[in-house]
Write a protein that holds these residues in place. Structure first.
Motif, PDB file in Angstrom:
ATOM      1  N   MET A  11      67.875  39.216  31.247  1.00 42.03           N
ATOM      2  CA  MET A  11      68.416  38.168  30.785  1.00 42.03           C
ATOM      3  C   MET A  11      67.674  36.893  30.909  1.00 42.03           C
ATOM      4  N   GLY A  12      67.730  35.831  29.898  1.00 43.83           N
ATOM      5  CA  GLY A  12      67.098  34.584  30.030  1.00 43.83           C
ATOM      6  C   GLY A  12      67.756  33.629  30.810  1.00 43.83           C
ATOM      7  N   ALA A  13      67.506  32.503  30.551  1.00 49.45           N
ATOM      8  CA  ALA A  13      68.081  31.361  31.465  1.00 49.45           C
ATOM      9  C   ALA A  13      69.281  30.648  30.655  1.00 49.45           C
ATOM     10  N   TYR A  14      70.369  31.701  30.405  1.00 48.91           N
ATOM     11  CA  TYR A  14      71.702  31.231  29.799  1.00 48.91           C
ATOM     12  C   TYR A  14      72.649  32.020  30.312  1.00 48.91           C
ATOM     13  N   ARG A  15      73.782  31.423  30.227  1.00 43.92           N
ATOM     14  CA  ARG A  15      74.866  32.144  30.522  1.00 43.92           C
ATOM     15  C   ARG A  15      76.346  31.581  29.968  1.00 43.92           C
ATOM     16  N   PHE A  16      77.473  32.139  29.889  1.00 47.38           N
ATOM     17  CA  PHE A  16      78.546  31.701  29.643  1.00 47.38           C
ATOM     18  C   PHE A  16      79.740  31.591  30.565  1.00 47.38           C
ATOM     19  N   ASP A  17      80.173  30.363  30.790  1.00 43.90           N
ATOM     20  CA  ASP A  17      80.976  29.974  31.888  1.00 43.90           C
ATOM     21  C   ASP A  17      82.372  29.747  31.344  1.00 43.90           C
ATOM     22  N   TRP A  18      83.289  30.336  32.263  1.00 43.40           N
ATOM     23  CA  TRP A  18      84.791  30.252  31.651  1.00 43.40           C
ATOM     24  C   TRP A  18      85.138  28.657  31.890  1.00 43.40           C
ATOM     25  N   SER A  19      85.820  28.190  30.792  1.00 43.37           N
ATOM     26  CA  SER A  19      86.390  26.611  30.783  1.00 43.37           C
ATOM     27  C   SER A  19      87.894  27.128  30.847  1.00 43.37           C
ATOM     28  N   GLU A  20      88.646  26.779  32.031  1.00 44.67           N
ATOM     29  CA  GLU A  20      90.041  26.977  32.136  1.00 44.67           C
ATOM     30  C   GLU A  20      90.782  26.094  31.256  1.00 44.67           C
ATOM     31  N   LEU A  22      89.556  24.965  28.277  1.00 44.80           N
ATOM     32  CA  LEU A  22      89.933  25.467  26.922  1.00 44.80           C
ATOM     33  C   LEU A  22      90.022  26.897  26.809  1.00 44.80           C
ATOM     34  N   ARG A  23      89.882  27.575  27.850  1.00 48.55           N
ATOM     35  CA  ARG A  23      90.388  28.955  27.728  1.00 48.55           C
ATOM     36  C   ARG A  23      89.531  29.764  26.976  1.00 48.55           C
ATOM     37  N   ILE A  24      88.156  29.431  27.014  1.00 51.49           N
ATOM     38  CA  ILE A  24      86.934  30.245  26.482  1.00 51.49           C
ATOM     39  C   ILE A  24      85.690  30.181  27.251  1.00 51.49           C
ATOM     40  N   ARG A  25      84.873  31.218  27.140  1.00 47.97           N
ATOM     41  CA  ARG A  25      83.615  30.956  27.851  1.00 47.97           C
ATOM     42  C   ARG A  25      82.700  29.959  27.026  1.00 47.97           C
ATOM     43  N   ILE A  26      82.348  29.169  27.778  1.00 45.28           N
ATOM     44  CA  ILE A  26      81.320  27.981  27.234  1.00 45.28           C
ATOM     45  C   ILE A  26      79.637  28.493  27.314  1.00 45.28           C
ATOM     46  N   PRO A  27      78.940  28.414  26.417  1.00 49.72           N
ATOM     47  CA  PRO A  27      77.575  28.715  26.438  1.00 49.72           C
ATOM     48  C   PRO A  27      76.947  27.398  27.587  1.00 49.72           C
ATOM     49  N   VAL A  28      75.833  28.113  28.474  1.00 47.48           N
ATOM     50  CA  VAL A  28      75.107  27.098  29.139  1.00 47.48           C
ATOM     51  C   VAL A  28      73.678  27.449  29.055  1.00 47.48           C
ATOM     52  N   LEU A  29      73.082  26.906  28.128  1.00 42.79           N
ATOM     53  CA  LEU A  29      71.692  27.039  27.962  1.00 42.79           C
ATOM     54  C   LEU A  29      70.798  26.115  29.209  1.00 42.79           C
ATOM     55  N   GLU A  30      69.837  26.780  29.667  1.00 40.73           N
ATOM     56  CA  GLU A  30      68.857  26.083  30.550  1.00 40.73           C
ATOM     57  C   GLU A  30      67.795  25.560  30.043  1.00 40.73           C
ATOM     58  N   MET A  31      67.404  26.199  28.862  1.00 43.42           N
ATOM     59  CA  MET A  31      66.144  25.716  28.110  1.00 43.42           C
ATOM     60  C   MET A  31      66.524  24.996  26.667  1.00 43.42           C
ATOM     61  N   GLU A  32      65.484  24.547  26.277  1.00 41.91           N
ATOM     62  CA  GLU A  32      65.854  24.113  24.633  1.00 41.91           C
ATOM     63  C   GLU A  32      65.693  25.371  23.878  1.00 41.91           C
ATOM     64  N   TRP A  33      66.544  25.350  22.894  1.00 46.39           N
ATOM     65  CA  TRP A  33      66.929  26.464  21.811  1.00 46.39           C
ATOM     66  C   TRP A  33      65.665  27.142  21.476  1.00 46.39           C
TER      67      TRP A  33
END
Length: 105
Positions: free
Chosen positions: A1-10, A12-23
């Motif tokens: 997996m690259g430098a990204y993840r999906f973090d839970w937002s309590e 908004l009650r969804i997982r939010i993308p966290v991109l650590e690099m430019e698209w």
């Protein structure tokens, strides 16, 4: 997996993308994996919006009957908070279009 993840937002009650690099720095396969995972999450956004709208309606009904100024202020704050969440969810829902446009550029 690259430098990204999906973090839970309590909030908004969804997982939010966290991109650590430019698209553009992600390989095509990683971009596809991100978009696919986001599409699954994105599909739940209308349900979250409906959930928050239902809560707003409940709070508005309580506000209509409320006689205490202090309690009315609290209810107004809660209604505004849910409305802000809905606005944020609409923004996140449109993220798909931006990702797709970047992929085809």
């Amino acid at each position: 997996m690259g430098a990204y993840r999906f973090d839970w937002s309590e909030r908004l009650r969804i997982r939010i993308p966290v991109l650590e690099m430019e698209w553009e720095q992600y390989k095509a396969a990683e971009q596809l994996a991100i978009v696919e995972q986001w599409e699954l999450i994105r599909g739940t956004i209308p349900d979250r919006i409906m959930e928050f709208e239902r809560l707003i309606n409940i709070k508005q009904a309580l506000l209509f009957e409320e006689e205490s100024f202090e309690q009315s202020c609290i209810l107004n704050y809660e209604i505004a908070d849910y409305a802000s969440r809905i606005n944020d969810l609409h923004i996140w829902y449109r993220i798909d279009q931006q990702l797709e446009a970047r992929r085809h550029s």
